[in-house]
Motif scaffolding. Structure first.
Motif, mmCIF file in Angstrom:
data_model
loop_
_atom_site.group_PDB
_atom_site.id
_atom_site.type_symbol
_atom_site.label_atom_id
_atom_site.label_comp_id
_atom_site.label_asym_id
_atom_site.label_seq_id
_atom_site.Cartn_x
_atom_site.Cartn_y
_atom_site.Cartn_z
ATOM 1 N N UNK A 24 27.857 39.360 53.083
ATOM 2 C CA UNK A 24 28.795 38.230 53.092
ATOM 3 C C UNK A 24 28.779 37.500 51.756
ATOM 4 N N UNK A 25 27.626 37.346 51.150
ATOM 5 C CA UNK A 25 27.545 36.678 49.857
ATOM 6 C C UNK A 25 28.244 37.480 48.767
ATOM 7 N N UNK A 26 28.076 38.797 48.779
ATOM 8 C CA UNK A 26 28.722 39.654 47.785
ATOM 9 C C UNK A 26 30.234 39.588 47.922
ATOM 10 N N UNK A 27 30.724 39.683 49.144
ATOM 11 C CA UNK A 27 32.169 39.628 49.374
ATOM 12 C C UNK A 27 32.699 38.234 49.044
ATOM 13 N N UNK A 28 31.921 37.186 49.337
ATOM 14 C CA UNK A 28 32.336 35.813 48.991
ATOM 15 C C UNK A 28 32.513 35.651 47.487
ATOM 16 N N UNK A 29 31.582 36.228 46.703
ATOM 17 C CA UNK A 29 31.703 36.147 45.242
ATOM 18 C C UNK A 29 32.973 36.828 44.760
ATOM 19 N N UNK A 30 33.278 37.999 45.332
ATOM 20 C CA UNK A 30 34.471 38.727 44.911
ATOM 21 C C UNK A 30 35.731 37.939 45.279
ATOM 22 N N UNK A 31 35.777 37.367 46.484
ATOM 23 C CA UNK A 31 36.946 36.582 46.904
ATOM 24 C C UNK A 31 37.091 35.353 46.014
ATOM 25 N N UNK A 32 35.971 34.732 45.659
ATOM 26 C CA UNK A 32 36.029 33.557 44.779
ATOM 27 C C UNK A 32 36.645 33.916 43.425
ATOM 28 N N UNK A 33 36.230 35.060 42.865
ATOM 29 C CA UNK A 33 36.808 35.501 41.597
ATOM 30 C C UNK A 33 38.286 35.824 41.753
ATOM 31 N N UNK A 34 38.672 36.449 42.864
ATOM 32 C CA UNK A 34 40.081 36.824 43.060
ATOM 33 C C UNK A 34 40.967 35.596 43.230
ATOM 34 N N UNK A 35 40.484 34.574 43.918
ATOM 35 C CA UNK A 35 41.315 33.395 44.177
ATOM 36 C C UNK A 35 41.293 32.431 42.995
ATOM 37 N N UNK A 36 40.115 32.097 42.497
ATOM 38 C CA UNK A 36 39.986 31.072 41.477
ATOM 39 C C UNK A 36 39.883 31.623 40.059
ATOM 40 N N UNK A 37 39.752 32.923 39.925
ATOM 41 C CA UNK A 37 39.589 33.505 38.594
ATOM 42 C C UNK A 37 40.893 33.566 37.822
ATOM 43 N N UNK A 38 40.826 33.237 36.556
ATOM 44 C CA UNK A 38 41.997 33.333 35.693
ATOM 45 C C UNK A 38 42.118 34.758 35.172
#
Length: 136
Positions: A24-38
């Motif tokens: 869950x932590x790994x997938x959360x990091x990826x989702x965070x980059x996809x949503x908030x990443x420039x």
């Protein structure tokens, strides 16, 4: 005294919970980059040696150069190959998230970079959870 199968069950369930949290932590990091990443564009500038595989063939990962606000940042990719999918000078998609004002964090915009690790941890965790509940 408790039966040994209860200890085995507890160990399996504990490992399963740990692996599920890791997934869950790994997938959360990826989702965070996809949503908030420039979204940015980087360039492959070198290949970083990552040891050798079981056939003693050298493994390489990409070192990506990103320019943002007049500054250059280099970071290695998490994946590595015998023969990388890019050559020197190729453009690659990159995402950037600002953790603090001084240090931005970059990620190669590739689904396999984070999702495969999370997926394998999730599958192994579910198998251990089922085995642990079965022993219980």
């Amino acid at each position: 005294m408790e039966e040994p199968k209860f200890w085995i069950a507890r160990i399996f369930v504990t490992l399963a919970v740990f692996l599920l949290l890791l997934a869950m932590n790994t997938i959360r990091k990826w989702i965070r980059f996809r949503i908030f990443g420039l979204p940015l564009t980087g360039r492959v500038v070198s290949f970083v040696p990552r040891g050798k595989d079981r056939y003693q063939v050298p493994l390489l990962s990409l070192e990506i150069l990103v320019e943002d606000a007049g500054k250059e940042y280099r970071f290695p990719s998490n994946l590595y190959w015998n023969l990388p999918p890019y050559r020197l000078g190729d453009s690659v998609p990159v995402r950037m998230v600002r953790i603090s004002e001084k240090e931005p964090k970059f990620m190669w915009d590739n689904i396999e970079e984070y999702i495969t690790d999370g997926f394998f941890a999730l599958v192994i965790g579910l198998v251990l959870l089922v085995m642990g509940i079965g022993f219980w």
